[in-house]
Design a protein around this motif. Structure first.
Motif, PDB file in Angstrom:
ATOM      1  N   ASP A   7       0.818  -1.217   0.000  1.00  0.00           N
ATOM      2  CA  ASP A   7       0.000   0.000   0.000  1.00  0.00           C
ATOM      3  C   ASP A   7       0.850   1.265   0.000  1.00  0.00           C
ATOM      4  OD1 ASP A   7      -2.397  -1.437   0.071  1.00  0.00           O
ATOM      5  OD2 ASP A   7      -2.279  -1.643   2.251  1.00  0.00           O
ATOM      6  N   GLY A   8       2.167   1.127  -0.139  1.00  0.00           N
ATOM      7  CA  GLY A   8       3.025   2.297  -0.194  1.00  0.00           C
ATOM      8  C   GLY A   8       3.719   2.576   1.129  1.00  0.00           C
ATOM      9  N   SER A   9       4.265   3.766   1.255  1.00  0.00           N
ATOM     10  CA  SER A   9       5.014   4.158   2.441  1.00  0.00           C
ATOM     11  C   SER A   9       4.804   5.641   2.713  1.00  0.00           C
ATOM     12  CB  SER A   9       6.501   3.863   2.242  1.00  0.00           C
ATOM     13  OG  SER A   9       7.209   4.041   3.438  1.00  0.00           O
ATOM     14  N   THR A  10       5.009   6.030   3.967  1.00  0.00           N
ATOM     15  CA  THR A  10       4.732   7.408   4.377  1.00  0.00           C
ATOM     16  C   THR A  10       6.009   8.188   4.616  1.00  0.00           C
ATOM     17  OG1 THR A  10       2.672   6.723   5.432  1.00  0.00           O
ATOM     18  CG2 THR A  10       3.543   8.859   6.057  1.00  0.00           C
ATOM     19  N   LEU A  11       6.052   9.393   4.093  1.00  0.00           N
ATOM     20  CA  LEU A  11       7.147  10.329   4.308  1.00  0.00           C
ATOM     21  C   LEU A  11       6.614  11.519   5.099  1.00  0.00           C
ATOM     22  CD1 LEU A  11      10.127  11.158   3.422  1.00  0.00           C
ATOM     23  CD2 LEU A  11       9.014  12.455   1.595  1.00  0.00           C
ATOM     24  N   LEU A  12       7.274  11.848   6.222  1.00  0.00           N
ATOM     25  CA  LEU A  12       6.959  13.104   6.897  1.00  0.00           C
ATOM     26  C   LEU A  12       7.692  14.189   6.130  1.00  0.00           C
ATOM     27  CD1 LEU A  12       5.816  14.922   9.061  1.00  0.00           C
ATOM     28  CD2 LEU A  12       7.564  14.094  10.655  1.00  0.00           C
ATOM     29  N   ALA A  13       6.987  14.748   5.163  1.00  0.00           N
ATOM     30  CA  ALA A  13       7.617  15.613   4.165  1.00  0.00           C
ATOM     31  C   ALA A  13       8.044  16.962   4.719  1.00  0.00           C
ATOM     32  CB  ALA A  13       6.659  15.815   2.984  1.00  0.00           C
ATOM     33  N   SER A  14       7.437  17.390   5.813  1.00  0.00           N
ATOM     34  CA  SER A  14       7.820  18.660   6.421  1.00  0.00           C
ATOM     35  C   SER A  14       7.407  18.676   7.883  1.00  0.00           C
ATOM     36  CB  SER A  14       7.165  19.836   5.692  1.00  0.00           C
ATOM     37  OG  SER A  14       7.446  21.057   6.352  1.00  0.00           O
ATOM     38  N   TYR A  15       8.363  19.033   8.742  1.00  0.00           N
ATOM     39  CA  TYR A  15       8.083  19.243  10.159  1.00  0.00           C
ATOM     40  C   TYR A  15       8.731  20.564  10.544  1.00  0.00           C
ATOM     41  CZ  TYR A  15       8.289  18.689  15.257  1.00  0.00           C
ATOM     42  OH  TYR A  15       8.178  18.883  16.619  1.00  0.00           O
ATOM     43  N   THR A  16       7.903  21.549  10.843  1.00  0.00           N
ATOM     44  CA  THR A  16       8.392  22.884  11.153  1.00  0.00           C
ATOM     45  C   THR A  16       7.819  23.372  12.463  1.00  0.00           C
ATOM     46  OG1 THR A  16       6.569  23.852   9.880  1.00  0.00           O
ATOM     47  CG2 THR A  16       8.669  23.571   8.736  1.00  0.00           C
ATOM     48  N   ILE A  17       8.545  24.289  13.112  1.00  0.00           N
ATOM     49  CA  ILE A  17       8.041  24.966  14.301  1.00  0.00           C
ATOM     50  C   ILE A  17       8.301  26.460  14.151  1.00  0.00           C
ATOM     51  CG2 ILE A  17       8.394  22.974  15.808  1.00  0.00           C
ATOM     52  CD1 ILE A  17      10.874  24.371  16.936  1.00  0.00           C
ATOM     53  N   GLY A  18       7.672  27.253  15.013  1.00  0.00           N
ATOM     54  CA  GLY A  18       7.919  28.688  15.029  1.00  0.00           C
ATOM     55  C   GLY A  18       7.491  29.393  13.760  1.00  0.00           C
ATOM     56  N   ASP A  19       8.349  30.307  13.266  1.00  0.00           N
ATOM     57  CA  ASP A  19       7.978  31.138  12.120  1.00  0.00           C
ATOM     58  C   ASP A  19       7.760  30.315  10.854  1.00  0.00           C
ATOM     59  OD1 ASP A  19      10.684  30.545  12.298  1.00  0.00           O
ATOM     60  OD2 ASP A  19      11.331  32.343  11.251  1.00  0.00           O
ATOM     61  N   ASP A  20       8.545  29.244  10.661  1.00  0.00           N
ATOM     62  CA  ASP A  20       8.339  28.385   9.490  1.00  0.00           C
ATOM     63  C   ASP A  20       6.965  27.727   9.545  1.00  0.00           C
ATOM     64  OD1 ASP A  20      10.966  28.556   8.149  1.00  0.00           O
ATOM     65  OD2 ASP A  20      11.693  27.679  10.012  1.00  0.00           O
ATOM     66  N   ALA A  21       6.561  27.278  10.747  1.00  0.00           N
ATOM     67  CA  ALA A  21       5.248  26.653  10.906  1.00  0.00           C
ATOM     68  C   ALA A  21       4.131  27.652  10.658  1.00  0.00           C
ATOM     69  CB  ALA A  21       5.122  26.052  12.310  1.00  0.00           C
ATOM     70  N   ASP A  22       4.329  28.885  11.105  1.00  0.00           N
ATOM     71  CA  ASP A  22       3.322  29.926  10.867  1.00  0.00           C
ATOM     72  C   ASP A  22       3.150  30.187   9.374  1.00  0.00           C
ATOM     73  OD1 ASP A  22       2.202  30.626  13.290  1.00  0.00           O
ATOM     74  OD2 ASP A  22       3.808  32.023  13.797  1.00  0.00           O
ATOM     75  N   LYS A  23       4.267  30.251   8.655  1.00  0.00           N
ATOM     76  CA  LYS A  23       4.206  30.520   7.213  1.00  0.00           C
ATOM     77  C   LYS A  23       3.417  29.423   6.500  1.00  0.00           C
ATOM     78  CE  LYS A  23       7.079  31.200   3.110  1.00  0.00           C
ATOM     79  NZ  LYS A  23       8.454  31.285   2.565  1.00  0.00           N
ATOM     80  N   LEU A  24       3.722  28.161   6.815  1.00  0.00           N
ATOM     81  CA  LEU A  24       2.979  27.058   6.201  1.00  0.00           C
ATOM     82  C   LEU A  24       1.540  27.013   6.704  1.00  0.00           C
ATOM     83  CD1 LEU A  24       5.646  24.201   6.291  1.00  0.00           C
ATOM     84  CD2 LEU A  24       4.788  25.397   4.277  1.00  0.00           C
ATOM     85  N   GLY A  25       1.360  27.355   7.980  1.00  0.00           N
ATOM     86  CA  GLY A  25       0.031  27.293   8.578  1.00  0.00           C
ATOM     87  C   GLY A  25      -0.942  28.290   7.985  1.00  0.00           C
ATOM     88  N   MET A  26      -0.433  29.390   7.466  1.00  0.00           N
ATOM     89  CA  MET A  26      -1.306  30.404   6.864  1.00  0.00           C
ATOM     90  C   MET A  26      -1.785  30.000   5.471  1.00  0.00           C
ATOM     91  SD  MET A  26       0.238  34.108   8.042  1.00  0.00           S
ATOM     92  CE  MET A  26       1.913  33.791   7.494  1.00  0.00           C
ATOM     93  N   MET A  27      -1.161  28.982   4.875  1.00  0.00           N
ATOM     94  CA  MET A  27      -1.580  28.512   3.557  1.00  0.00           C
ATOM     95  C   MET A  27      -2.795  27.604   3.673  1.00  0.00           C
ATOM     96  SD  MET A  27       2.094  27.383   1.945  1.00  0.00           S
ATOM     97  CE  MET A  27       3.529  28.459   1.958  1.00  0.00           C
ATOM     98  N   SER A  28      -3.563  27.507   2.619  1.00  0.00           N
ATOM     99  CA  SER A  28      -4.602  26.481   2.555  1.00  0.00           C
ATOM    100  C   SER A  28      -3.911  25.128   2.471  1.00  0.00           C
ATOM    101  CB  SER A  28      -5.483  26.685   1.323  1.00  0.00           C
ATOM    102  OG  SER A  28      -4.732  26.454   0.134  1.00  0.00           O
TER     103      SER A  28
END
Length: 512
Positions: free
Chosen positions: A362-383
């Motif tokens: 069935d495939g495999s999972t990649l945690l493609a991005s793990y961010t905290i702080g300002d990087d997380a905010d930038k991604l979090g503001m996106m849809s």
């Protein structure tokens, strides 16, 4: 304190007459408390605002089969010294599922994308002089000092939020390079003479931390844990611990009951909550609140002292954002990457590869991005859709295979800073006005301090913010405080749930 000793103390303090306790929040803190209180003979019910249990433990399964690929949207690793968590893993019969978590900087074949240049971690010492010209061009320092500083900066850049990365940049320029130069660094380089053992160095040289900014000094503790070679995980997902704790309870968790008000009286707590769209109130003998303070401070609050209200408002939460990619195959294994994490300064920070057999038909999972702080905010503001596109583009710079037709089967993401039920990834001791470890000690004790028969637990009430260990330890301590509490007067059975008119408590401003 040893977990078994803590539980023995709870048993000794336990009264003969059972108490009625309402627990707010069905994360690991609430579930552990309910489990122990029921074992001591008390009557417990749990109210959870969201439709799911687990809080910030959230394993996403790409499929319904037990063998389906999965990834952790929340907690994903357990330090081997976190004995409280390991106790409940054993208690719930999950010890055979424990296995090593290969963390960042452990897999030498992992990749680094730094300023548009992609290279393997094992090749970093040869690349650093080009990437850090400011460090390597300074004639005042030896090659060992420069290489050590380059590794130190790379480790901090990989794990920390932007403000702490900037703190290190300043510290290196002003004082840290001088401190490194005067120390004998040779014992802290590995046999290859090119990679460093930061753990041994920090342990042997506390003076370096003293020369860091206070915030960075405190964050170094997290860095050392996150880069430890002794991290564990649960094969099959950490949510197994959540579901087994819930299954062990006599009363099922009541979800979709959003708490909106807490009114503390001398011998009871009035809880206001929404159920099925209707505002209700409930008078409770004892309440254990495990809800993050980022949510509590948005409630209507009454009967609290000023110091407690300040604790609600002054607890700082750090955003965190994760993106999972369900891939047709583990293409990273073709590059001999068998776990650990790659790093990209292209806004996605850490990319984690599964270090358990998460590869099936069935495939495999990649945690493609793990961010905290300002990087997380930038991604979090996106849809969600824009976030997937952004992360996929950044990952493709390290792994072009992700762009192959049919490679990406599915996705999942969470921006904890925007999540309705937590408004943050975790509490942090290195933000706000907390400028020393002693101040953090005072702060978490104040966070955990009860208000008459309203008690508190969670990672924000502990010595271990952001870790399951903190949530569990504070939970067991709260259990002791509850069973040892002497009631002001004889309690009666709590009033049944009834619909009431809306109560207009004075609202405190929320902190964002």
């Amino acid at each position: 304190m040893d977990i078994k000793r803590m539980l023995a103390m709870c048993k000794l303090a336990n009264p003969q007459e059972p108490k009625q306790i309402t627990i707010l929040g069905a994360g690991i803190a609430g579930l552990v408390a309910a489990y122990e209180l029921e074992r001591l003979g008390h009557r417990v019910d749990i109210m959870e605002g969201s439709p799911r249990i687990g809080g910030r433990v959230w394993t996403h399964h790409f499929g319904d089969s037990p063998e389906s690929p999965y990834g952790e949207l929340g907690a994903m690793r357990i330090p081997s010294e976190h004995k409280h968590v390991l106790h409940y893993i054993q208690e719930m019969g999950l010890s055979d599922k424990l296995c090593k978590f290969v963390t960042v900087f452990e897999e030498q074949n992992a990749l680094i994308n730094m300023q548009g240049k992609v290279f393997r971690m094992k090749d970093a010492p040869q690349i650093f002089p080009q990437q850090y010209p400011k460090i390597f061009a300074d004639p005042r320092y030896s090659q060992k000092t420069k290489l050590f500083a380059a590794w130190f900066k790379t480790i901090v850049d990989t794990i920390s939020p932007g403000d702490l990365r900037h703190s290190l940049e300043c510290d290196l320029s002003l004082k840290l390079m001088d401190e490194l130069e005067r120390l004998d660094l040779e014992p802290y380089f590995d046999d290859d003479g090119e990679t460093i053992d930061l753990h041994s160095f920090i342990k042997a040289n506390p003076s370096l931390r003293a020369r860091c900014s206070k915030a960075l000094d405190m964050f170094l503790s997290d860095i050392l844990v996150e880069t430890s070679h002794d991290l564990l995980q649960l094969d099959g997902g950490i949510d197994q611990l959540i579901y087994r704790l819930a299954a062990a309870l006599k009363n099922p968790v009541q979800c979709n009951q959003k708490v909106v008000g807490l009114d503390v009286h001398a011998d009871y707590v009035e809880v206001s909550f929404f159920k099925e769209g209707e505002l209700r109130t409930r008078s409770c003998d004892y309440v254990l609140c495990t809800i993050p303070f980022s949510i509590v401070r948005q409630m209507d609050l009454s009967g609290f002292d000023n110091d407690k209200l300040a604790a609600f408002h002054n607890t700082v939460y750090c955003p965190a954002t994760k993106v999972l990619f369900h891939c047709t195959q583990p293409f990273w294994e073709q590059a001999e990457i068998k776990g650990g994490a790659s790093f990209s300064d292209d806004g996605i920070r850490q990319i984690y590869y599964p270090s358990v057999k998460n590869n099936t038909t069935d495939g495999s999972t990649l945690l493609a991005s793990y961010t905290i702080g300002d990087d997380a905010d930038k991604l979090g503001m996106m849809s969600d859709s824009d976030r997937y596109i952004y992360v996929k583009k950044a990952v493709s710079k390290l792994h072009p295979e992700i762009d192959k037709p049919g490679m990406l089967l599915d996705t999942a993401t969470i921006a904890w800073g925007n999540y309705k039920w937590s408004a943050g990834g975790c509490s942090i001791p290195w933000g706000g006005d907390i400028t020393s470890e002693s101040n953090h000690h005072i702060h978490y004790l104040e966070a955990a301090r009860p208000q008459k028969t309203l008690f508190f637990a969670g990672e924000h009430c502990s010595r271990f913010p952001a870790w399951l260990q903190g949530a569990v330890e504070s939970s067991v301590e709260a259990v002791y405080d509850i069973v040892a509490h002497q009631p002001v007067k004889e309690f009666t059975t709590p009033t049944p749930l009834v619909a009431t008119a809306k109560v207009n408590f004075p609202r405190l401003p929320s902190i964002k």
